[in-house]
Design an enzyme around this catalytic site. Structure first.
Site: not given
Length: 387
Positions: A191-192
């Site tokens: 994820k980011i």
């Protein structure tokens, strides 16, 4: 020998180790402690909507607890976006409920409000009013939340916003993850930002957060001995993982910027490629973190298909992936109700997720561009780099 270019690898900021060392130095190793409290506070400030956040072991755990708090149980039905990862739907089944899948619309690839209304009306006509709606922000793209929330309000159905992929995205200036009764965040390794594994439940009321924490720590009653009046879960985030999260929060804005710059890179190199279309925001109401950049390939116009590009990338050790296979096409959900057309199915057949990490280098981008140009030979190599 080329080094592997990953689709979306972790990108550390450097200060994570300080918070981890603090946890060791103070012996806060359990699923509670200063880092857990601090990480929750960091997220609450970032989301900026007077929300309460419970840090948990995964986004899936957060969605499961959200369904429990929406009183979803055996025999119920829950509406869910079809074009998503299976973790958006699996917790529905954990509760003994049935997912009702909805097709996507063309602007954001997210839940189609027209098909949503059709589903709600039809399920109610069958005396099966849905207990909740799980709306997803696909690849960081905000859904049409105004329309979805209006339908949900009309029929008094709570919305759970699956923002696992959209931390840092906004819709009409408001942070994704804050629109529904509950919001879901994920900090998986791809994820980011990441806590190596982990997630969070976003709540609007303290009592909802308190209940989530209670359920996530085995639902232990307030007694000097171990007493349990409800079934609980081992879902709380550890103080070590939360320490990684605290360091990652310090670089979240730069990670969003990095992903968006990768999207700009793909916009530049695909702009003259016949039959290649980059997935992008429909208008200024939508601000995507572009967690993953995605292209759709028209085989007739491009004379190539998704697999031609994927295999060319693979040969050069560059990871790319087909988009999520819609849930209504999955064997495990083959008997679940579905509403809409075949838009999501066509996207799955023709779309590809491209390497999108905020830690990719100019050399990485050069390799990516060379492969894409070699496949779609109607465009010459450029000197595209990120500023």
């Amino acid at each position: 020998m080329n080094i592997e270019i990953w689709l979306s690898s972790p990108h550390m900021g450097g200060t994570e180790i300080k918070y981890i060392n603090d946890a060791f130095d103070t012996n806060w190793i359990a699923p509670l402690g200063p880092n857990v409290n601090g990480f929750e506070a960091d997220l609450e400030r970032f989301l900026n909507q007077d929300v309460k956040v419970a840090a948990l072991s995964s986004g899936t755990a957060a969605l499961h607890l959200a369904l429990i708090e929406c009183n979803v149980g055996y025999g119920d039905e829950v509406i869910c976006q079809s074009l998503t990862f299976s973790a958006s739907a699996n917790p529905i089944v954990y509760q003994g409920a049935t997912p009702v899948f909805i097709d996507s619309e063309k602007d954001t690839w997210n839940m189609c409000p027209v098909a949503l209304r059709e589903a709600v009306v039809d399920r109610i006509s069958k005396n099966k009013k849905p207990k909740a709606i799980v709306a997803v922000n696909l690849y960081g793209m905000p859904a049409k939340m105004d329309e979805i929330l209006a339908i949900a309000s009309e029929f008094d159905i709570p919305v759970i916003e699956d923002a696992a992929e959209s931390l840092g995205s906004t819709y009409k200036g408001r942070s994704c993850g804050t629109f529904g009764r509950f919001g879901i965040l994920s900090f998986n390794g791809n994820k980011i930002i990441t806590t190596s594994g982990g997630g969070a439940l976003v709540c609007h009321f303290k009592e909802d957060k308190d209940r989530a924490v209670f359920l996530s720590t085995q639902a232990r009653d307030n007694a000097p001995h171990y007493q349990h009046s409800e079934i609980g879960y081992n879902y709380r985030m550890s103080n070590i993982s939360a320490g990684i999260g605290r360091g990652q929060m310090e670089v979240l804005n730069s990670r969003v910027e990095g992903r968006r710059k990768m999207h700009e890179f793909y916009a530049e190199i695909t702009k003259d490629m016949d039959g290649v279309e980059l997935f992008r925001e429909p208008n200024s109401d939508f601000f995507s973190n572009h967690w993953l950049s995605v292209i759709t390939i028209d085989e007739n116009a491009a004379s190539k298909n998704r697999e031609d590009l994927r295999m060319a990338f693979l040969e050069d050790k560059i990871e790319s992936r087909p988009i999520w296979k819609p849930m209504h096409m999955q064997p495990v959900f083959k008997d679940a109700p579905y509403y809409g057309g075949d838009f999501a199915e066509k996207l799955f057949e023709n779309s590809l997720c491209l390497p999108s990490g905020s830690n990719l280098t100019d050399a990485d981008r050069s390799r990516i561009e060379k492969v894409m140009v070699s496949v779609f030979s109607n465009k010459k190599l450029s000197d595209v780099t990120l500023l």
